[in-house]
Structure formats: C-alpha cells, structure tokens
Design a protein around this motif. Structure first.
Motif, PDB file in Angstrom:
ATOM      1  N   ALA A  61       0.824  -1.214   0.000  1.00 46.01           N
ATOM      2  CA  ALA A  61       0.000   0.000   0.000  1.00 46.01           C
ATOM      3  C   ALA A  61       0.858   1.264   0.000  1.00 46.01           C
ATOM      4  O   ALA A  61       0.589   2.202  -0.751  1.00 46.01           O
ATOM      5  N   LYS A  62       1.908   1.307   0.829  1.00 45.41           N
ATOM      6  CA  LYS A  62       2.744   2.506   0.890  1.00 45.41           C
ATOM      7  C   LYS A  62       3.475   2.738  -0.429  1.00 45.41           C
ATOM      8  O   LYS A  62       3.555   3.866  -0.915  1.00 45.41           O
ATOM      9  N   THR A  63       3.994   1.672  -1.018  1.00 40.01           N
ATOM     10  CA  THR A  63       4.722   1.797  -2.280  1.00 40.01           C
ATOM     11  C   THR A  63       3.789   2.255  -3.393  1.00 40.01           C
ATOM     12  O   THR A  63       4.131   3.151  -4.173  1.00 40.01           O
ATOM     13  N   ARG A  64       2.622   1.652  -3.472  1.00 40.42           N
ATOM     14  CA  ARG A  64       1.656   2.025  -4.505  1.00 40.42           C
ATOM     15  C   ARG A  64       1.149   3.448  -4.292  1.00 40.42           C
ATOM     16  O   ARG A  64       0.968   4.216  -5.245  1.00 40.42           O
ATOM     17  N   PHE A  65       0.935   3.828  -3.015  1.00 43.35           N
ATOM     18  CA  PHE A  65       0.533   5.198  -2.698  1.00 43.35           C
ATOM     19  C   PHE A  65       1.593   6.185  -3.180  1.00 43.35           C
ATOM     20  O   PHE A  65       1.277   7.186  -3.825  1.00 43.35           O
ATOM     21  N   ALA A  66       2.858   5.911  -2.848  1.00 46.80           N
ATOM     22  CA  ALA A  66       3.950   6.815  -3.232  1.00 46.80           C
ATOM     23  C   ALA A  66       4.057   6.939  -4.749  1.00 46.80           C
ATOM     24  O   ALA A  66       4.320   8.026  -5.275  1.00 46.80           O
ATOM     25  N   ALA A  67       3.843   5.833  -5.472  1.00 50.91           N
ATOM     26  CA  ALA A  67       3.909   5.876  -6.937  1.00 50.91           C
ATOM     27  C   ALA A  67       2.770   6.723  -7.513  1.00 50.91           C
ATOM     28  O   ALA A  67       3.001   7.573  -8.389  1.00 50.91           O
ATOM     29  N   PRO A 125      -2.451   1.665   8.216  1.00 55.27           N
ATOM     30  CA  PRO A 125      -2.736   2.459   9.412  1.00 55.27           C
ATOM     31  C   PRO A 125      -1.885   3.725   9.549  1.00 55.27           C
ATOM     32  O   PRO A 125      -2.408   4.789   9.902  1.00 55.27           O
ATOM     33  N   LYS A 126      -0.601   3.640   9.235  1.00 53.94           N
ATOM     34  CA  LYS A 126       0.272   4.798   9.381  1.00 53.94           C
ATOM     35  C   LYS A 126      -0.074   5.880   8.356  1.00 53.94           C
ATOM     36  O   LYS A 126      -0.145   7.063   8.689  1.00 53.94           O
ATOM     37  N   LEU A 127      -0.299   5.484   7.106  1.00 55.06           N
ATOM     38  CA  LEU A 127      -0.699   6.443   6.076  1.00 55.06           C
ATOM     39  C   LEU A 127      -2.041   7.077   6.422  1.00 55.06           C
ATOM     40  O   LEU A 127      -2.226   8.281   6.261  1.00 55.06           O
ATOM     41  N   CYS A 128      -2.958   6.257   6.867  1.00 59.79           N
ATOM     42  CA  CYS A 128      -4.309   6.725   7.159  1.00 59.79           C
ATOM     43  C   CYS A 128      -4.311   7.801   8.239  1.00 59.79           C
ATOM     44  O   CYS A 128      -4.921   8.858   8.070  1.00 59.79           O
ATOM     45  N   LYS A 129      -3.593   7.548   9.325  1.00 59.88           N
ATOM     46  CA  LYS A 129      -3.577   8.513  10.426  1.00 59.88           C
ATOM     47  C   LYS A 129      -2.914   9.827  10.026  1.00 59.88           C
ATOM     48  O   LYS A 129      -3.330  10.889  10.459  1.00 59.88           O
ATOM     49  N   ALA A 130      -1.894   9.752   9.188  1.00 59.80           N
ATOM     50  CA  ALA A 130      -1.154  10.954   8.815  1.00 59.80           C
ATOM     51  C   ALA A 130      -1.743  11.700   7.624  1.00 59.80           C
ATOM     52  O   ALA A 130      -1.648  12.925   7.547  1.00 59.80           O
ATOM     53  N   MET A 169       1.365  17.907   1.847  1.00 59.20           N
ATOM     54  CA  MET A 169       1.096  16.469   1.854  1.00 59.20           C
ATOM     55  C   MET A 169       2.388  15.675   1.697  1.00 59.20           C
ATOM     56  O   MET A 169       2.575  14.646   2.339  1.00 59.20           O
ATOM     57  N   LYS A 170       3.291  16.149   0.830  1.00 58.90           N
ATOM     58  CA  LYS A 170       4.589  15.485   0.672  1.00 58.90           C
ATOM     59  C   LYS A 170       5.363  15.509   1.991  1.00 58.90           C
ATOM     60  O   LYS A 170       5.966  14.512   2.390  1.00 58.90           O
ATOM     61  N   SER A 171       5.337  16.630   2.671  1.00 60.70           N
ATOM     62  CA  SER A 171       6.030  16.766   3.948  1.00 60.70           C
ATOM     63  C   SER A 171       5.422  15.846   5.010  1.00 60.70           C
ATOM     64  O   SER A 171       6.143  15.173   5.748  1.00 60.70           O
ATOM     65  N   ASP A 172       4.087  15.813   5.081  1.00 60.98           N
ATOM     66  CA  ASP A 172       3.408  14.934   6.039  1.00 60.98           C
ATOM     67  C   ASP A 172       3.705  13.464   5.747  1.00 60.98           C
ATOM     68  O   ASP A 172       3.892  12.670   6.669  1.00 60.98           O
ATOM     69  N   ALA A 173       3.745  13.108   4.478  1.00 61.72           N
ATOM     70  CA  ALA A 173       4.033  11.715   4.108  1.00 61.72           C
ATOM     71  C   ALA A 173       5.423  11.322   4.587  1.00 61.72           C
ATOM     72  O   ALA A 173       5.630  10.225   5.110  1.00 61.72           O
ATOM     73  N   LYS A 174       6.368  12.218   4.426  1.00 60.17           N
ATOM     74  CA  LYS A 174       7.746  11.913   4.815  1.00 60.17           C
ATOM     75  C   LYS A 174       7.918  11.933   6.336  1.00 60.17           C
ATOM     76  O   LYS A 174       8.474  11.007   6.913  1.00 60.17           O
ATOM     77  N   ASN A 175       7.431  12.986   6.977  1.00 61.18           N
ATOM     78  CA  ASN A 175       7.675  13.172   8.410  1.00 61.18           C
ATOM     79  C   ASN A 175       6.778  12.336   9.308  1.00 61.18           C
ATOM     80  O   ASN A 175       7.215  11.897  10.368  1.00 61.18           O
ATOM     81  N   GLN A 176       5.529  12.126   8.921  1.00 60.54           N
ATOM     82  CA  GLN A 176       4.592  11.436   9.797  1.00 60.54           C
ATOM     83  C   GLN A 176       4.353   9.984   9.409  1.00 60.54           C
ATOM     84  O   GLN A 176       4.053   9.162  10.260  1.00 60.54           O
ATOM     85  N   ALA A 177       4.444   9.670   8.113  1.00 64.88           N
ATOM     86  CA  ALA A 177       4.172   8.301   7.669  1.00 64.88           C
ATOM     87  C   ALA A 177       5.431   7.566   7.229  1.00 64.88           C
ATOM     88  O   ALA A 177       5.376   6.383   6.922  1.00 64.88           O
ATOM     89  N   GLY A 178       6.562   8.262   7.167  1.00 69.69           N
ATOM     90  CA  GLY A 178       7.806   7.621   6.769  1.00 69.69           C
ATOM     91  C   GLY A 178       7.840   7.195   5.307  1.00 69.69           C
ATOM     92  O   GLY A 178       8.549   6.260   4.942  1.00 69.69           O
ATOM     93  N   THR A 179       7.093   7.876   4.465  1.00 68.97           N
ATOM     94  CA  THR A 179       7.016   7.540   3.045  1.00 68.97           C
ATOM     95  C   THR A 179       7.495   8.732   2.219  1.00 68.97           C
ATOM     96  O   THR A 179       6.954   9.830   2.330  1.00 68.97           O
ATOM     97  N   ASN A 180       8.494   8.504   1.399  1.00 70.10           N
ATOM     98  CA  ASN A 180       9.030   9.568   0.559  1.00 70.10           C
ATOM     99  C   ASN A 180       8.337   9.517  -0.806  1.00 70.10           C
ATOM    100  O   ASN A 180       8.343   8.485  -1.466  1.00 70.10           O
TER     101      ASN A 180
END
Length: 190
Positions: A61-67, A125-130, A169-180
C-alpha cells in the motif's frame, strides 16, 4: 505538428473517459461531499484517524501510494506549476491556449492518481492517520482546478493554494508516515 495537435484532444478524451468510468461501483459518500464542496473532515467521522485500520489491508500500500502520488504531483508541477511560474496562463501570453489544454489534461490526470492514492491511504494504518484528511483536501483541489482549466476560468491564487497543499502532503508523508514521494513526470504530449 499535425500529430501533436491530434494527440492532445485524444489524450483529453481518454482522461475524461477514464475518470468518468466508475466500473459499476457506487460512489462513496466522502467523494460526493468533497465534490459538493463540503469538507469531509468536518461532516464525516470517516475522515477521523479512529476509522483507520489496525493492520495493512492491501499489499504494498505505501509503495503504490507513493507511486500514484508521485505521478500526480509530477504532472502538477510540470504542466501546471511551472507554466504558472513562467506566466504562460496570463492573458496574451505566447502559447496560452496550449498551456491551458495541457494543464486541464494534467489536472484530470493528477485528480485520478490522487484519488487512487487516497484509496490506498485507507488500507495502511500509518498512512491513514497521517494523510487521510490532507489527501481528501488535495483530491478535491485537483478536481476543482482541472474544471477551472477546462472552462478557462482560472484564479491564479488557486494554483498557489494547490501547490502549498501538495507540498504539505509530501512533507506529512515523509515526516509522519515515513514515506518519501518522488515525483515522476508523465508525458502528456510535450
């Protein structure tokens, strides 16, 4: 030259058709509220992080979201933000009509990819909360922006607002969800 002129309308029709296809699924309430201009965060308990899953429900999910988000944000920056910064949307600018057409196609493409990313957010869960609420906001903004480009009624301040929301959103993804999110630019004909 004739080929480029022919490709753009075909691309626009394809993007509009792809975004209009629902696959027979009923539209969910939150997207209907966003389309109606009401904030899903203010009117729906579904936007709260308490409705997030406790474990991942979709593979990668995180990889597909980031793509998906990377494609959406890349299209926004290449075909909307950069021409906006260069003054291509101003009255009398050289190539203004072409810039508007590309921006409309990019807006539709970005709205489609952000919507796909938004659906993936709800499965981690991590993406959803952030990112649940910011993603719904960005999705609504892209849809609105695409419509304004199609109609030719552009408010330049709206492009700045969308740019700020994308960066947030890019900043939140990186800082809160650990997804670049790495931006990838799709080729929309030039």
């Amino acid at each position: 030259m004739f080929r480029k002129v022919l490709v753009l309308p075909v691309l626009l029709v394809t993007l509009v058709g792809a975004s209009a296809c629902g696959g027979g699924k009923k539209a969910d309430d939150s997207s209907a509220r966003v389309a109606a201009g009401r904030s899903p965060a203010a009117s729906s308990p579904a936007a709260s992080p308490s409705s997030c899953p406790t474990s991942t429900t979709k593979h990668f999910a995180k990889t597909r979201f980031a793509a998906d988000a990377g494609l959406a944000f890349g299209a926004f920056h290449r075909y909307i933000w950069n021409p906006y910064q260069a003054g291509s949307f101003k009255q009398g600018a050289n190539g203004r009509t072409k810039a508007f057409a590309k921006a409309a196609a990019a807006g539709l493409f970005a709205a489609n990819r952000v919507n796909a990313a938004r659906k993936l957010i709800g499965s981690d869960p991590k993406l959803c909360k952030a990112l649940k609420v910011p993603a719904e906001k960005v999705s609504a903004m892209f849809g609105s922006l695409a419509g304004k480009f199609k109609s030719g009624q552009l408010d330049p301040s709206e492009i700045g607002s969308v740019g700020s929301a994308v960066d947030g959103m890019k900043s939140d993804a990186k800082n809160q969800a650990g997804t670049n999110i790495t931006e990838k630019t799709p080729n929309l004909g030039g």
